[in-house]
Enzyme design. Structure first.
Site, PDB file in Angstrom:
ATOM      1  CG  ASP A 278      -2.004   1.029   1.160  1.00 15.30           C
ATOM      2  OD1 ASP A 278      -2.339   1.468   0.045  1.00 15.30           O
ATOM      3  OD2 ASP A 278      -2.524   1.410   2.228  1.00 15.30           O
TER       4      ASP A 278
ATOM      5  CD  GLU B 238      -6.242   1.313  -5.049  1.00 13.69           C
ATOM      6  OE1 GLU B 238      -7.098   0.432  -5.266  1.00 13.69           O
ATOM      7  OE2 GLU B 238      -6.144   1.932  -3.980  1.00 13.69           O
TER       8      GLU B 238
END
EC number: 5.1.2.7
Length: 524
Positions: free
Chosen positions: A179, A287
């Site tokens: 992330d 992403e």
């Protein structure tokens, strides 16, 4: 440990034909039982000093079982039974037997939900909640900053999540998100550790300062670009209207073009570089975060970003715009909900047009907008990221079990909030908004987890709380984890209740924040 008794347990499991409700050994964690012909695998959950101690039991052909790191073993005819720790070698050995244990891509999963377990103790409860919901959990979701603040590694995060997947027999798929990685060495580290998803944080490539320029300054900056670039962008976008669907279109004024290019084109080019260097070669789930801009992502900004990726032959799995309003940590959405809905329709249409789903970052506790997101998401669904909610539910356990310790933690957090001011956008400053520590006592300490300002103080200070030392000893960390592990069942209860609020609204099982809070809010 009585190994002969475990051999008898194995034979009892084999004779049960899948019905394990009446096993004699109550330390066998039934959800974990896996039987492959005459090979048997399961976890033991033994209670030692009020804490659950877990061990792996494997019963296999004696040559095959050598893959495992055995603490103890015993022979049984042509089989060997071993007992081992829940360590890296044993998890990898299990993944060779059960492919569903490995994290995978979100591709093909319409609804996905990031859980960001910072402490490594939440995934069992989350998996019990997500079974049968039709949502793929992203159990392992940690930024480099979160890893540093919690003294964990990507491998720690992977293993804590992976063992929970085995423990709960969760066979429908899960993901591991590197992330908010910002540079190539962080991306490389996440990949080598086993992450199947990369969230590219392009903060350093997003030029927020452009938003403050006057029109004349903006013109000058834009026209200083190479002539061929200016021509390309003007020919492609200037005064053009792009019809996305019957209900949505995006128009580019001169200012829209100039701001989109100058704020975001560096991030677009960086995403293209990361895609070709890492995403495509390793077949990763991609992403891209646009939400590090200081102003909301306009439809023109979003369309520009997506279209430039499309022209480069790239379709990410998800893009995270910065939506109108405030998505601050640990509290509900701040802003005009009707305007959010109107703009979400356009962002959703852009995502659908280019073939990806929207990602909602800092999604913890945004209960006022979840019904909108769930209702308006179309073919590709949604991805929501939460994280701090798990930490705050852990603190709820502390407040319940040891009110004095919770008061000490809050006092320390309140008095040292400046330590994290540079990392987070939040309202809970120590200017009278958050409750003063001297007003908190045993009778009202639980209210800290219901007060928005107190929640933000506690959420943002998690790293400082866990790492605070005096005389080379942790002040809070060891006590915190001891209490949490002794009260795991209570922690599980709080976790399930809190995330269930999010899921019910996203799936349309409830319409309002008040409805889910009345249904799930802990009464103790």
């Amino acid at each position: 440990m009585d190994l002969q008794k475990l051999v008898s347990d194995v034979h009892e499991i084999l004779a049960a034909n899948g019905d394990y409700s009446n096993l004699s050994d109550k330390d066998i964690y039934v959800n974990s039982i896996q039987v492959d012909v005459r090979n048997v695998y399961f976890d033991l959950h033994e209670t030692v000093n009020k804490q659950t101690v877990k061990s792996l039991v494997v019963y296999e052909d004696r040559d095959d079982v050598k893959d495992f790191d055995a603490r103890e073993s015993i022979a049984d005819d042509d089989k060997t039974l071993i007992v081992g720790d829940l360590n890296e070698q044993n998890w990898h050995a299990l993944t060779k037997r059960f492919n569903w244990l490995k994290p995978t891509s979100r591709h093909g999963h319409k609804y996905t939900f990031g859980l960001g377990d910072r402490l490594g103790l939440a995934s069992n409860a989350h998996l019990r909640l997500f079974k049968g919901r039709g949502i793929m959990p992203v159990l392992a979701q940690q930024s480099i900053r979160e890893l540093l603040l919690t003294n964990r590694t990507e491998t720690d995060v992977l293993l804590d999540a992976g063992w929970a997947v085995f423990d709960e027999g969760f066979t429908t798929g899960w993901a591991d998100d590197g992330d908010h990685v910002k540079n190539p060495h962080e991306v490389d580290y996440a990949i080598k550790a086993g992450c199947t998803m990369i969230t590219l944080d392009s903060t350093e490539k997003i030029h927020n300062e452009i938003a403050d320029l006057t029109d004349d300054q903006l013109d000058a900056k834009y026209n200083a670009l190479d002539d061929d670039l200016v021509k390309y962008f003007n020919d492609t976008y200037l005064d053009k209207t792009f019809k996305i669907n019957d209900n949505a279109s995006v128009h580019f004024s001169k200012k829209d073009v100039e701001q989109s290019v100058l704020i975001f084109n560096g991030a677009v080019q960086y995403a293209i570089f990361i895609y070709h260097k890492f995403i495509k070669p390793y077949n990763l789930d991609f992403e891209i975060s646009m939400d590090e801009a200081i102003v909301p992502t306009t439809p023109a900004n979003h369309y520009f970003f997506a279209n430039e990726l499309h022209e480069a032959g790239i379709t990410p799995e998800t893009i995270a715009p910065r939506f109108y309003g405030e998505f601050q940590k640990a509290i509900d959405y701040i802003g005009d909900v009707k305007r959010f809905e109107a703009e979400f329709v356009i962002h959703e249409a852009i995502a659908e047009h280019f073939g990806y789903k929207l990602s909602i970052h800092s999604g913890s506790d945004k209960l006022s907008v979840y019904e909108i997101i769930g209702r308006l998401s179309n073919k590709h669904g949604w991805h929501v990221k939460t994280a701090g909610t798990n930490w705050l539910e852990a603190l709820r356990v502390i407040a319940h079990a040891d009110p004095k310790l919770m008061q000490e933690i809050y006092k320390f957090s309140y008095e040292n909030l400046d330590d994290v001011a540079a990392f987070y956008v939040f309202n809970a400053q120590t200017d009278g908004k958050a409750p003063k520590p001297e007003t908190i006592n045993d009778s009202n300490v639980m209210t800290l987890l219901q007060d928005d300002d107190a929640r933000q103080v506690l959420h943002t200070m998690y790293g400082s709380i866990l790492n605070y030392q005096k005389s080379y000893r942790y002040v809070f960390r060891d006590k915190f984890f001891k209490i949490l592990k002794e009260n795991q069942a209570q922690y599980d209860k709080y976790l399930i209740a809190h995330i269930a609020q999010h899921i019910d609204l996203l799936q349309g099982k409830a319409k309002t924040k008040a409805e889910v809070q009345a249904k799930y809010e802990p009464k103790d």
